[in-house]
Design a protein around this motif. Structure first.
Motif, PDB file in Angstrom:
ATOM      1  N   ALA A  64       0.618  -1.617  -0.523  1.00 44.98           N
ATOM      2  CA  ALA A  64      -0.063   0.316  -0.185  1.00 44.98           C
ATOM      3  C   ALA A  64       0.819   1.675   0.550  1.00 44.98           C
ATOM      4  O   ALA A  64       1.568   1.147   0.441  1.00 44.98           O
ATOM      5  CB  ALA A  64      -1.029  -0.021   1.094  1.00 44.98           C
ATOM      6  N   GLY A  65       0.541   2.102  -0.897  1.00 46.43           N
ATOM      7  CA  GLY A  65       1.279   3.104  -0.779  1.00 46.43           C
ATOM      8  C   GLY A  65       2.471   3.381  -1.828  1.00 46.43           C
ATOM      9  O   GLY A  65       2.772   4.098  -2.650  1.00 46.43           O
ATOM     10  N   LYS A  66       2.247   1.814  -2.469  1.00 50.57           N
ATOM     11  CA  LYS A  66       4.091   2.319  -3.503  1.00 50.57           C
ATOM     12  C   LYS A  66       3.425   1.696  -4.779  1.00 50.57           C
ATOM     13  O   LYS A  66       2.165   1.376  -4.576  1.00 50.57           O
ATOM     14  CB  LYS A  66       5.139   0.631  -3.117  1.00 50.57           C
ATOM     15  CG  LYS A  66       5.002   1.072  -1.516  1.00 50.57           C
ATOM     16  CD  LYS A  66       6.019   0.071  -1.031  1.00 50.57           C
ATOM     17  CE  LYS A  66       6.465   0.301   0.211  1.00 50.57           C
ATOM     18  NZ  LYS A  66       7.768  -0.017   1.212  1.00 50.57           N
ATOM     19  N   ARG A  67       4.737   2.165  -5.767  1.00 53.35           N
ATOM     20  CA  ARG A  67       4.030   1.859  -7.079  1.00 53.35           C
ATOM     21  C   ARG A  67       4.476   0.526  -7.853  1.00 53.35           C
ATOM     22  O   ARG A  67       5.025  -0.215  -7.434  1.00 53.35           O
ATOM     23  CB  ARG A  67       4.204   2.941  -7.672  1.00 53.35           C
ATOM     24  CG  ARG A  67       4.107   4.186  -8.037  1.00 53.35           C
ATOM     25  CD  ARG A  67       4.626   5.221  -9.335  1.00 53.35           C
ATOM     26  NE  ARG A  67       3.248   6.149  -9.495  1.00 53.35           N
ATOM     27  CZ  ARG A  67       2.370   6.374  -9.934  1.00 53.35           C
ATOM     28  NH1 ARG A  67       1.453   5.826  -8.549  1.00 53.35           N
ATOM     29  NH2 ARG A  67       1.515   7.161 -10.341  1.00 53.35           N
ATOM     30  N   THR A  79       2.354   2.745 -14.933  1.00 57.05           N
ATOM     31  CA  THR A  79       2.463   1.954 -12.923  1.00 57.05           C
ATOM     32  C   THR A  79       1.153   2.089 -12.459  1.00 57.05           C
ATOM     33  O   THR A  79       0.896   3.620 -13.444  1.00 57.05           O
ATOM     34  CB  THR A  79       3.747   2.859 -12.682  1.00 57.05           C
ATOM     35  OG1 THR A  79       3.467   4.299 -12.521  1.00 57.05           O
ATOM     36  CG2 THR A  79       5.215   2.559 -13.490  1.00 57.05           C
ATOM     37  N   ALA A  80       1.023   2.266 -11.475  1.00 59.04           N
ATOM     38  CA  ALA A  80       0.073   2.279 -10.350  1.00 59.04           C
ATOM     39  C   ALA A  80       0.093   2.514  -8.854  1.00 59.04           C
ATOM     40  O   ALA A  80       1.149   1.862  -8.488  1.00 59.04           O
ATOM     41  CB  ALA A  80      -1.010   1.594 -10.949  1.00 59.04           C
ATOM     42  N   LYS A  81      -0.564   3.635  -8.073  1.00 57.15           N
ATOM     43  CA  LYS A  81      -0.461   3.007  -6.919  1.00 57.15           C
ATOM     44  C   LYS A  81      -1.090   2.507  -6.574  1.00 57.15           C
ATOM     45  O   LYS A  81      -2.126   2.132  -6.944  1.00 57.15           O
ATOM     46  CB  LYS A  81      -0.116   4.298  -6.672  1.00 57.15           C
ATOM     47  CG  LYS A  81       0.230   4.650  -5.092  1.00 57.15           C
ATOM     48  CD  LYS A  81      -0.127   5.907  -4.025  1.00 57.15           C
ATOM     49  CE  LYS A  81       1.168   6.583  -4.280  1.00 57.15           C
ATOM     50  NZ  LYS A  81       0.937   8.016  -3.272  1.00 57.15           N
ATOM     51  N   VAL A  82      -0.363   1.549  -5.464  1.00 55.53           N
ATOM     52  CA  VAL A  82      -1.481   0.128  -4.285  1.00 55.53           C
ATOM     53  C   VAL A  82      -2.164   1.338  -3.459  1.00 55.53           C
ATOM     54  O   VAL A  82      -1.682   1.797  -2.814  1.00 55.53           O
ATOM     55  CB  VAL A  82      -0.107  -0.513  -3.840  1.00 55.53           C
ATOM     56  CG1 VAL A  82      -1.694  -1.631  -3.105  1.00 55.53           C
ATOM     57  CG2 VAL A  82       0.693  -1.361  -5.025  1.00 55.53           C
ATOM     58  N   ASN A  83      -3.587   0.512  -3.334  1.00 53.89           N
ATOM     59  CA  ASN A  83      -4.084   1.628  -2.945  1.00 53.89           C
ATOM     60  C   ASN A  83      -4.016   0.991  -1.214  1.00 53.89           C
ATOM     61  O   ASN A  83      -4.090  -0.161  -1.418  1.00 53.89           O
ATOM     62  CB  ASN A  83      -6.244   1.794  -2.837  1.00 53.89           C
ATOM     63  CG  ASN A  83      -6.082   0.531  -2.911  1.00 53.89           C
ATOM     64  OD1 ASN A  83      -6.359  -0.280  -2.591  1.00 53.89           O
ATOM     65  ND2 ASN A  83      -7.766   0.394  -3.862  1.00 53.89           N
ATOM     66  N   ALA A  88      -5.028  -2.797  -7.285  1.00 58.06           N
ATOM     67  CA  ALA A  88      -3.721  -1.520  -7.833  1.00 58.06           C
ATOM     68  C   ALA A  88      -4.471  -1.885  -9.478  1.00 58.06           C
ATOM     69  O   ALA A  88      -4.043  -2.814  -9.345  1.00 58.06           O
ATOM     70  CB  ALA A  88      -2.176  -0.750  -8.095  1.00 58.06           C
ATOM     71  N   THR A 113       6.801  -5.669  -8.776  1.00 55.96           N
ATOM     72  CA  THR A 113       7.546  -4.397  -7.907  1.00 55.96           C
ATOM     73  C   THR A 113       8.047  -2.887  -8.211  1.00 55.96           C
ATOM     74  O   THR A 113       8.201  -3.961  -9.735  1.00 55.96           O
ATOM     75  CB  THR A 113       7.465  -4.252  -6.108  1.00 55.96           C
ATOM     76  OG1 THR A 113       8.811  -5.465  -6.739  1.00 55.96           O
ATOM     77  CG2 THR A 113       7.305  -6.208  -5.571  1.00 55.96           C
ATOM     78  N   ALA A 114       8.295  -1.718  -8.348  1.00 55.00           N
ATOM     79  CA  ALA A 114       9.018  -1.000  -8.493  1.00 55.00           C
ATOM     80  C   ALA A 114      10.655  -1.708  -8.749  1.00 55.00           C
ATOM     81  O   ALA A 114      11.478  -1.263  -9.889  1.00 55.00           O
ATOM     82  CB  ALA A 114       9.230   0.190  -7.601  1.00 55.00           C
TER      83      ALA A 114
END
Length: 124
Positions: A64-67, A79-83, A88, A113-114
């Motif tokens: 959560a909070g990471k892309r 890319t998308a941010k995990v809610n 995502a 993951t990034a």
């Protein structure tokens, strides 16, 4: 015998992409060992002049909070941010001027993951 087999294989070669294009298709993305609870899916639709692709992943609350990175056919889609709920998604539609990759039977889809760790993967 060989001729009928060849005709059958040619028919399948034409039928599979046509099925993907006409009504679209949805696939499940399987979790990688690093994220055993993760679930994901991808959906592709194509019709005259329009292609649409949606990819989603969920049950990754620890990110959560990471892309996360969405990869289709070996190329980065975005890319998308995990809610906060651990999900995502990314959606692309050519009618909106967005780049939508070509999808055919066998096209690979991954969410990473990034740092490059695979979360879920599958293929059309």
């Amino acid at each position: 015998m060989k001729r009928s087999l060849l005709i059958m294989l040619l028919a399948l070669t034409v039928a599979i992409p046509a099925a993907l294009a006409a009504g679209g298709t949805r696939i499940a993305l399987k979790p990688a060992k690093a994220f055993p609870a993760a679930k994901g899916s991808a959906q592709f639709k194509a019709k005259a002049g329009e292609r649409e692709l949606q990819v989603e992943v969920e049950h990754i609350r620890r990110l959560a909070g990471k892309r996360v990175v969405f990869i289709v056919g070996g190329a980065k889609l975005g890319t998308a941010k995990v809610n906060g709920l651990g999900a995502a998604e990314i959606s692309r539609n050519s009618e909106r001027g967005q780049r939508v990759p070509r999808v055919a039977a066998g096209t690979a889809v991954k969410v990473r993951t990034a740092g490059g760790t695979t979360i879920v993967a599958g293929s059309f």
